[in-house]
Each structure stands twice: as structure tokens, then as C-alpha cells.
Design a protein around this motif. Structure first.
Motif, short mmCIF file in Angstrom:
data_model
loop_
_atom_site.label_atom_id
_atom_site.label_comp_id
_atom_site.label_asym_id
_atom_site.label_seq_id
_atom_site.Cartn_x
_atom_site.Cartn_y
_atom_site.Cartn_z
N GLU A 216 10.43 52.48 7.81
CA GLU A 216 9.36 52.36 8.80
C GLU A 216 8.92 53.75 9.27
O GLU A 216 7.74 54.00 9.50
CB GLU A 216 9.82 51.52 9.99
N SER A 217 9.89 54.67 9.39
CA SER A 217 9.56 56.03 9.81
C SER A 217 8.72 56.75 8.76
O SER A 217 8.01 57.71 9.07
CB SER A 217 10.84 56.84 10.07
N PHE A 218 8.78 56.29 7.51
CA PHE A 218 7.95 56.86 6.43
C PHE A 218 6.55 56.25 6.42
O PHE A 218 5.71 56.64 5.60
CB PHE A 218 8.59 56.60 5.05
N GLY A 219 6.31 55.27 7.30
CA GLY A 219 5.03 54.56 7.29
C GLY A 219 4.96 53.50 6.21
O GLY A 219 3.87 53.05 5.86
N GLU A 220 6.13 53.08 5.69
CA GLU A 220 6.19 52.06 4.64
C GLU A 220 7.19 50.98 5.05
O GLU A 220 8.24 50.81 4.43
CB GLU A 220 6.60 52.70 3.31
N PRO A 221 6.88 50.22 6.10
CA PRO A 221 7.84 49.25 6.64
C PRO A 221 8.05 48.05 5.73
O PRO A 221 7.17 47.66 4.95
CB PRO A 221 7.20 48.82 7.95
N TRP A 222 9.24 47.45 5.84
CA TRP A 222 9.48 46.17 5.19
C TRP A 222 8.65 45.11 5.91
O TRP A 222 8.70 44.98 7.13
CB TRP A 222 10.96 45.80 5.27
N ILE A 223 7.92 44.32 5.15
CA ILE A 223 7.06 43.29 5.72
C ILE A 223 7.59 41.89 5.41
O ILE A 223 7.57 41.01 6.26
CB ILE A 223 5.62 43.44 5.19
N SER A 224 8.07 41.70 4.19
CA SER A 224 8.45 40.36 3.74
C SER A 224 9.87 40.32 3.19
O SER A 224 10.22 41.08 2.28
CB SER A 224 7.48 39.86 2.66
N ARG A 225 10.67 39.43 3.77
CA ARG A 225 12.01 39.17 3.28
C ARG A 225 12.17 37.65 3.22
O ARG A 225 11.53 36.92 3.96
CB ARG A 225 13.07 39.84 4.17
#
Length: 280
Positions: A216-225
Motif C-alpha cells: 500500500e505504501s508503494f501505491g499498489e494496494p491489495w484489492i481482492s482476496r
């Protein structure tokens, strides 16, 4: 590092570390270091970080399963391979040395493709004529149209490799992508997915929460699990006839490793799904 995707770059680093620190025990990739513009003497790749080895091993596991299944598909006549969310994956670059007369279509965002091709020239890794870059936005573009426009034959089988992408997409986008893959006759897809963090407990949950905050800190958060039952239902509903889900114990069995004895119920997952329909 100016790569548009920090997570893609980090995965490439882990792949290279697997070659150096683990001697490529699970998955051999001769381009793992060259694609980073480095070699096995690079001090940044010569040591483990905390909690890194298990994650690095899983990355190698998913690549090995995908390429084992790919080899089997090619033996049965598949000549088209689509790499979804290619990042710094080297499969298409290695194509001519591993699979003759097969065309590879690497799908990613326009920004990633522009950067990757410039980067490959910089590190002097050649792009074979059998590799075609296809720029797609998974959230807005029609994948089938993009693939056919790039030269994919919709009447012939396709092998889809979709590694390290699902967690970063919306469920609607994931469903559309699976529907597209299932359209092609007698085709295969290999991908990985994660269970909800809430399924984990103890130290494993703490590790997953840490990784979630990091991406998330990279701007690429996990959205779907997904719960496994949810994923299996989704695959069935999108048109796949055969589903094999490699959880922790199936992975151990696949590689001939001892059974995993743990109280941890949640597991990483690698899925191999197939269609068996000759479609119009």
C-alpha cells in the motif's frame, strides 16, 4: 530504480535472489539477474531480509508450476502463450530457448511496456521476434479485442500465465479476465491468489499485515482476496471445466516434500484451470 511498478521490481529481485541464495532449487531462470542489470556478485542480492525466504520460495513455486503446466500444454499442441501482467517476467524473453514455434503475448500497462522495452535495451537483454507486447488496462480495456488485435488466433488454444496480479485488481476486472480466458478453446490458465488476511493467525497474520501495508505504501494496494470456495465458484461460473487449486499441502505433494504440519489454516494458492470445449 524508475520502474513504474515497485512490486514488479521487487518480485524480480526475489527471483534473482532465488537463483543466488537458493541455487534456483525450485525454479531456474537464467535471465533473473540480467534483467535487473546485475549479476550474482551483486551485494544487494547476497543476503536475506527478515521473513523473506518463505515469500521468495512461493514466487519460485508459482513460476515453476506455471511453466510445468505450460510445457505440458505445448506438448499437447498449444502454440500461443499470453502472459497477463508481465511486469519483469522473463518467460517471453526465454521463449526461443525453451519452446520453439510458440508465440508469446505479454500484456501489461502502456507505461510498463514503454519502460520495460527501454530497460531491456539498457541492460542488453534482447527481445525475440516471438514476443509481442500488448498494452492493456485490465480495468477499462476489452482484453479479448486487444489480444486478437495483436494476433492471437481465437480459434486455437491459449495458455494464460497470470502471476502476482489478482490481488491488485477489482473483482469485476478479475471476473472479466477469467471470462476472456475461458472463451478460447481447450485453453489453460495458471494464476495465484491470496486468502483474506483475517484467515491467518499469529505470526503469519502479522507477516501478512506487514506486507499489506508495504505494498500500500508503494501505491499498489491489495484489492481482492478470496476464500477458496469463492474462487472455485468464480472459475466455474466463468466457464472453466477443470480446476486444480494448489494450497500448502498440494504444493508439498507436487514437489515431493514432506506434508506440512501446522495449525495455520490459511494458505497461499496457485490455480491451474482448464477449458475442454471446442468453441466457435
Amino acid at each position: 530504480m524508475d520502474c513504474p511498478s515497485t512490486t514488479a521490481w521487487r518480485v524480480a529481485q526475489h527471483r534473482a535472489k532465488h537463483q543466488i541464495l537458493d541455487n534456483g532449487a525450485i525454479f531456474r531462470d537464467p535471465l533473473a539477474c540480467p534483467i535487473l542489470g546485475t549479476n550474482e556478485q551483486d551485494p544487494d542480492l547476497a543476503h536475506d531480509q527478515q521473513d523473506e525466504k518463505s515469500f521468495r520460495s512461493f514466487l519460485a513455486i508459482r513460476s515453476r508450476i506455471a511453466e510445468d503446466k505450460l510445457s505440458s500444454a505445448i506438448q499437447h499442441g498449444t502454440k500461443q502463450v499470453v502472459i497477463l501482467g508481465g511486469g519483469l517476467d522473463t518467460l517471453g524473453l526465454r521463449g526461443p530457448s525453451t519452446h520453439k514455434n510458440v508465440t508469446f503475448f505479454e500484456v501489461d500497462s502502456p507505461a510498463m511496456h514503454v519502460w520495460k522495452q527501454r530497460h531491456l535495451a539498457k541492460v542488453r537483454v534482447s527481445v525475440p521476434s516471438s514476443l509481442i507486447f500488448v498494452s492493456v488496462d485490465f480495468e477499462t480495456d476489452t482484453l479479448k479485442e486487444r489480444l486478437i488485435g495483436a494476433g492471437v488466433d481465437a480459434t486455437q488454444p491459449v495458455f494464460f500465465s497470470w502471476l502476482g496480479v489478482v490481488p491488485y485488481l477489482s473483482r469485476a476486472s478479475i471476473e472479466r479476465t477469467l471470462q476472456c480466458a475461458a472463451i478460447f478453446p481447450d485453453s489453460d490458465i495458471v494464476f495465484d491468489y491470496g486468502e483474506p488476511i483475517e484467515n491467518y493467525s499469529g505470526q503469519h497474520r502479522a507477516i501478512m499485515e506487514k506486507r499489506s501495508k508495504l505494498v500500500e505504501s508503494f501505491g499498489e494496494p491489495w484489492i481482492s482476496r478470496f476464500q477458496p470456495a469463492e474462487m472455485h465458484s468464480l472459475l466455474q461460473n466463468t466457464g472453466f471445466d477443470e480446476v486444480l487449486d494448489f494450497d500448502r499441502n498440494r504444493i508439498a505433494s507436487y514437489f515431493g516434500w514432506p506434508p506440512v504440519h501446522t495449525t495455520q489454516k490459511a494458505s497461499p494458492h496457485v490455480v491451474h484451470a482448464r477449458t475442454h470445449k471446442n468453441k466457435d
